[in-house]
Scaffold this motif. Structure first.
Motif, PDB file in Angstrom:
ATOM      1  N   THR A  74       0.835  -1.210   0.000  1.00  0.00           N
ATOM      2  CA  THR A  74       0.000   0.000   0.000  1.00  0.00           C
ATOM      3  C   THR A  74       0.866   1.256   0.000  1.00  0.00           C
ATOM      4  N   GLU A  75       1.988   1.223   0.721  1.00  0.00           N
ATOM      5  CA  GLU A  75       2.878   2.391   0.735  1.00  0.00           C
ATOM      6  C   GLU A  75       3.458   2.652  -0.655  1.00  0.00           C
ATOM      7  N   ARG A  76       3.824   1.578  -1.366  1.00  0.00           N
ATOM      8  CA  ARG A  76       4.360   1.740  -2.717  1.00  0.00           C
ATOM      9  C   ARG A  76       3.297   2.297  -3.665  1.00  0.00           C
ATOM     10  N   LEU A  77       2.058   1.823  -3.521  1.00  0.00           N
ATOM     11  CA  LEU A  77       0.968   2.344  -4.346  1.00  0.00           C
ATOM     12  C   LEU A  77       0.726   3.825  -4.041  1.00  0.00           C
ATOM     13  N   PHE A  78       0.701   4.172  -2.751  1.00  0.00           N
ATOM     14  CA  PHE A  78       0.445   5.550  -2.362  1.00  0.00           C
ATOM     15  C   PHE A  78       1.572   6.478  -2.808  1.00  0.00           C
ATOM     16  N   ALA A  79       2.809   5.975  -2.840  1.00  0.00           N
ATOM     17  CA  ALA A  79       3.928   6.783  -3.341  1.00  0.00           C
ATOM     18  C   ALA A  79       3.744   7.059  -4.831  1.00  0.00           C
ATOM     19  N   LEU A  80       3.266   6.044  -5.573  1.00  0.00           N
ATOM     20  CA  LEU A  80       2.987   6.228  -7.004  1.00  0.00           C
ATOM     21  C   LEU A  80       1.879   7.261  -7.208  1.00  0.00           C
ATOM     22  N   ILE A  81       0.820   7.151  -6.411  1.00  0.00           N
ATOM     23  CA  ILE A  81      -0.310   8.078  -6.531  1.00  0.00           C
ATOM     24  C   ILE A  81       0.131   9.499  -6.192  1.00  0.00           C
ATOM     25  N   ALA A  82       0.942   9.648  -5.130  1.00  0.00           N
ATOM     26  CA  ALA A  82       1.423  10.983  -4.743  1.00  0.00           C
ATOM     27  C   ALA A  82       2.253  11.602  -5.862  1.00  0.00           C
ATOM     28  N   GLU A  83       3.057  10.788  -6.533  1.00  0.00           N
ATOM     29  CA  GLU A  83       3.864  11.281  -7.650  1.00  0.00           C
ATOM     30  C   GLU A  83       2.976  11.666  -8.836  1.00  0.00           C
ATOM     31  N   ALA A  84       1.915  10.890  -9.060  1.00  0.00           N
ATOM     32  CA  ALA A  84       1.022  11.160 -10.188  1.00  0.00           C
ATOM     33  C   ALA A  84       0.183  12.418  -9.971  1.00  0.00           C
ATOM     34  N   VAL A  85      -0.166  12.703  -8.735  1.00  0.00           N
ATOM     35  CA  VAL A  85      -1.013  13.859  -8.427  1.00  0.00           C
ATOM     36  C   VAL A  85      -0.219  15.158  -8.536  1.00  0.00           C
ATOM     37  N   LYS A  86       1.101  15.066  -8.272  1.00  0.00           N
ATOM     38  CA  LYS A  86       1.954  16.247  -8.350  1.00  0.00           C
ATOM     39  C   LYS A  86       1.969  16.791  -9.772  1.00  0.00           C
ATOM     40  N   ARG A  87       1.801  18.079  -9.925  1.00  0.00           N
ATOM     41  CA  ARG A  87       1.870  18.687 -11.247  1.00  0.00           C
ATOM     42  C   ARG A  87       3.328  18.900 -11.626  1.00  0.00           C
ATOM     43  N   PRO A  88       3.745  18.406 -12.796  1.00  0.00           N
ATOM     44  CA  PRO A  88       5.138  18.629 -13.201  1.00  0.00           C
ATOM     45  C   PRO A  88       5.383  20.107 -13.496  1.00  0.00           C
ATOM     46  N   LYS A  89       6.598  20.563 -13.186  1.00  0.00           N
ATOM     47  CA  LYS A  89       6.928  21.962 -13.428  1.00  0.00           C
ATOM     48  C   LYS A  89       6.967  22.223 -14.923  1.00  0.00           C
ATOM     49  N   PHE A  90       6.406  23.357 -15.317  1.00  0.00           N
ATOM     50  CA  PHE A  90       6.394  23.746 -16.718  1.00  0.00           C
ATOM     51  C   PHE A  90       7.775  24.254 -17.082  1.00  0.00           C
ATOM     52  N   ARG A  91       8.382  23.682 -18.110  1.00  0.00           N
ATOM     53  CA  ARG A  91       9.728  24.069 -18.514  1.00  0.00           C
ATOM     54  C   ARG A  91       9.660  25.139 -19.595  1.00  0.00           C
ATOM     55  N   VAL A  92      10.323  26.237 -19.322  1.00  0.00           N
ATOM     56  CA  VAL A  92      10.391  27.329 -20.286  1.00  0.00           C
ATOM     57  C   VAL A  92      11.705  27.167 -21.039  1.00  0.00           C
ATOM     58  N   LYS A  93      11.623  26.989 -22.351  1.00  0.00           N
ATOM     59  CA  LYS A  93      12.832  26.826 -23.149  1.00  0.00           C
ATOM     60  C   LYS A  93      13.598  28.145 -23.189  1.00  0.00           C
ATOM     61  N   THR A  94      14.897  28.052 -23.016  1.00  0.00           N
ATOM     62  CA  THR A  94      15.748  29.247 -23.084  1.00  0.00           C
ATOM     63  C   THR A  94      16.873  29.001 -24.078  1.00  0.00           C
ATOM     64  N   ARG A  95      17.446  30.081 -24.570  1.00  0.00           N
ATOM     65  CA  ARG A  95      18.560  29.985 -25.508  1.00  0.00           C
ATOM     66  C   ARG A  95      19.731  30.757 -24.929  1.00  0.00           C
ATOM     67  N   PRO A  96      20.965  30.297 -25.190  1.00  0.00           N
ATOM     68  CA  PRO A  96      22.116  31.055 -24.685  1.00  0.00           C
ATOM     69  C   PRO A  96      22.218  32.406 -25.403  1.00  0.00           C
ATOM     70  N   SER A  97      22.668  33.405 -24.647  1.00  0.00           N
ATOM     71  CA  SER A  97      22.795  34.745 -25.233  1.00  0.00           C
ATOM     72  C   SER A  97      23.978  34.774 -26.199  1.00  0.00           C
ATOM     73  N   LEU A  98      24.037  35.809 -26.988  1.00  0.00           N
ATOM     74  CA  LEU A  98      25.104  35.965 -27.960  1.00  0.00           C
ATOM     75  C   LEU A  98      26.462  36.055 -27.262  1.00  0.00           C
ATOM     76  N   SER A  99      26.510  36.792 -26.130  1.00  0.00           N
ATOM     77  CA  SER A  99      27.783  36.924 -25.401  1.00  0.00           C
ATOM     78  C   SER A  99      28.202  35.580 -24.794  1.00  0.00           C
ATOM     79  N   ALA A 100      27.245  34.764 -24.371  1.00  0.00           N
ATOM     80  CA  ALA A 100      27.564  33.444 -23.818  1.00  0.00           C
ATOM     81  C   ALA A 100      28.141  32.544 -24.912  1.00  0.00           C
ATOM     82  N   LYS A 101      27.587  32.629 -26.117  1.00  0.00           N
ATOM     83  CA  LYS A 101      28.105  31.846 -27.243  1.00  0.00           C
ATOM     84  C   LYS A 101      29.543  32.270 -27.569  1.00  0.00           C
TER      85      LYS A 101
END
Length: 140
Positions: free
Chosen positions: A91-118
């Motif tokens: 039951t603990e393993r199932l509940f750990a899976l459920i807790a992970e599934a309920v968590k909303r994944p962080k939205f990833r914002v794509k970024t690009r290196p700046s011209l000076s960084a390149k």
């Protein structure tokens, strides 16, 4: 029937969890041959009223091979020598899976290196190449 809190704000009814027992493999002497201590927990995630659609899909994805085609999650626990401890672990393993599934994944914002960084990266590579060139044996 009582409800168990699988994750913050998510309650699973005890009637939704189906637990059966089987003989466990591994060490345990004569006890392992005659006592059914391994717990096999089944949870019908596809038809569970406790989960919303997004969490249900994510749970089945996270479960991987533990999920059947019918949307049922099967967890087999046999590490302990008693039914009660194996049931608790399953039951603990199932509940750990459920807790992970309920968590909303962080939205990833794509970024690009700046011209000076390149430019800085290119300069570092050139400098490193120059150091390596100095280490080479002289050519005639």
């Amino acid at each position: 029937m009582a409800s168990l809190e699988a994750a913050p704000g998510v309650f699973i009814g005890e009637e939704e969890l189906k637990i059966s027992f089987a003989r466990a493999s591994g060490p345990g002497g004569q006890n392992v041959n005659k006592v059914e201590t391994a717990a096999c927990l089944r949870f019908d995630a596809w038809n569970s009223p406790s989960l919303d659609e997004r969490a249900r899909r994510r749970l089945l994805t996270l479960a991987g091979t533990r999920a059947t085609r019918e949307g049922e999650i099967v967890i087999f626990a046999q590490t302990h020598r008693s039914q009660e401890l194996n049931r608790k672990e399953a039951t603990e393993r199932l509940f750990a899976l459920i807790a992970e599934a309920v968590k909303r994944p962080k939205f990833r914002v794509k970024t690009r290196p700046s011209l000076s960084a390149k430019k800085r990266r290119a300069d570092e590579k050139t400098a490193r190449g120059a150091v390596k060139k100095l280490r080479r044996a002289p050519t005639d």
